[in-house]
Scaffold this motif. Structure first.
Motif, PDB file in Angstrom:
ATOM      1  N   GLU A  92     -11.302  -1.706  12.860  1.00 45.62           N
ATOM      2  CA  GLU A  92     -11.446  -0.341  13.372  1.00 45.62           C
ATOM      3  C   GLU A  92     -10.513   0.640  12.672  1.00 45.62           C
ATOM      4  O   GLU A  92      -9.438   0.277  12.212  1.00 45.62           O
ATOM      5  CB  GLU A  92     -11.168  -0.326  14.880  1.00 45.62           C
ATOM      6  N   ARG A  93     -10.962   1.897  12.655  1.00 42.13           N
ATOM      7  CA  ARG A  93     -10.213   3.015  12.073  1.00 42.13           C
ATOM      8  C   ARG A  93      -9.818   2.709  10.627  1.00 42.13           C
ATOM      9  O   ARG A  93      -8.671   2.862  10.230  1.00 42.13           O
ATOM     10  CB  ARG A  93      -8.969   3.335  12.904  1.00 42.13           C
ATOM     11  N   ALA A  94     -10.783   2.316   9.821  1.00 40.37           N
ATOM     12  CA  ALA A  94     -10.509   1.947   8.433  1.00 40.37           C
ATOM     13  C   ALA A  94      -9.933   3.107   7.638  1.00 40.37           C
ATOM     14  O   ALA A  94      -9.227   2.893   6.647  1.00 40.37           O
ATOM     15  CB  ALA A  94     -11.792   1.435   7.770  1.00 40.37           C
ATOM     16  N   GLU A  95     -10.209   4.345   8.063  1.00 40.50           N
ATOM     17  CA  GLU A  95      -9.696   5.494   7.316  1.00 40.50           C
ATOM     18  C   GLU A  95      -8.176   5.599   7.363  1.00 40.50           C
ATOM     19  O   GLU A  95      -7.570   6.305   6.553  1.00 40.50           O
ATOM     20  CB  GLU A  95     -10.320   6.798   7.839  1.00 40.50           C
ATOM     21  N   THR A  96      -7.532   4.876   8.286  1.00 40.64           N
ATOM     22  CA  THR A  96      -6.070   4.934   8.396  1.00 40.64           C
ATOM     23  C   THR A  96      -5.376   4.147   7.286  1.00 40.64           C
ATOM     24  O   THR A  96      -4.145   4.199   7.184  1.00 40.64           O
ATOM     25  CB  THR A  96      -5.607   4.391   9.760  1.00 40.64           C
ATOM     26  N   LEU A  97      -6.123   3.430   6.466  1.00 40.66           N
ATOM     27  CA  LEU A  97      -5.517   2.620   5.408  1.00 40.66           C
ATOM     28  C   LEU A  97      -5.167   3.424   4.166  1.00 40.66           C
ATOM     29  O   LEU A  97      -4.570   2.898   3.234  1.00 40.66           O
ATOM     30  CB  LEU A  97      -6.462   1.484   5.011  1.00 40.66           C
TER      31      LEU A  97
END
Length: 224
Positions: A92-97
């Protein structure tokens, strides 16, 4: 009148398939997640705005696939074998990487291992991979090549259903006509729906008032 002290309670939101309302805003996403055997290379990115129902839909998928759900910020390379052993995983929330090089390497490793073993990988994100700010070239190429499906902003039917569910999760009773009244006046966002219902709950309890159109108007003004 003195205000009543209120204390935050942990609310368990219903997350089963029977609690997920299907509308034109999410129907394609539901159909896509219901057919993981059609995903190119067994991977998919579910994209949608905050509060759109990504976690709910991913939870349904994970339960049916026996998959582990993990926030991207918690992913490490040594977790990959255990996640792959389950045959499926949700990140989840892959954009936080974008600012996390170690997390990017971990996702790259998980992606490759899952593909090698024939497993399925579902990622959720608020934006498409090109906007994540990734810096690892090999991961960028793999993410941008991954199929995506979107949950679009809610229509009236979905927004109304979500309001009903949110009030029900908090065991709050409201006048039947209040739902339609709120839908025509609030921002068209499921995140706003969550904030609105939480604020109504707090105000009703603090002021010892029933949730009425008048109270709702006051809360909407305060949110604006």
């Amino acid at each position: 009148m003195a205000e009543q002290l209120t204390f935050p309670l942990h609310l368990r939101s219903a997350q089963g398939r029977e609690d997920f309302f299907i509308s034109p805003a999410n129907a394609l996403a539901v159909t896509t997640l219901d057919a993981p055997e059609t995903w190119p290379l067994g991977r998919m990115i579910l994209i949608g705005p905050e509060g759109a129902g990504k976690t709910h839909l991913a939870t349904i998928w994970a339960d049916e696939q026996g998959a582990e759900i993990l926030p991207a910020r918690n992913l490490t390379e040594d977790m990959a074998p255990a996640l792959v052993a389950k045959g499926a995983a949700v990140i989840e929330r892959a954009e936080t990487l974008g600012a996390d090089e170690a997390g990017q390497r971990a996702l790259f490793h998980l992606h490759n291992l899952m593909q090698a073993e024939g497993g399925r990988l579902l990622l959720t994100a608020r934006t498409p991979p090109r906007d994540w700010g990734l810096s690892l070239p090999d991961l960028i190429s793999r993410m941008e090549a991954t199929a995506t499906v979107r949950i679009t902003p809610p229509d009236d039917a979905l927004l109304a259903a979500v309001l009903v569910k949110l009030f029900s999760d908090r065991q709050l009773t409201v006048p039947p006509n209040l739902i339609g009244w709120l839908v025509t006046r609030m921002d068209r966002s499921l995140a706003t729906a969550r904030k609105l219902v939480a604020a109504l709950d707090r105000q009703a309890l603090a002021q010892r008032r029933a949730i009425t159109q008048r109270l709702a108007a006051e809360v909407l003004d305060s949110l604006d």
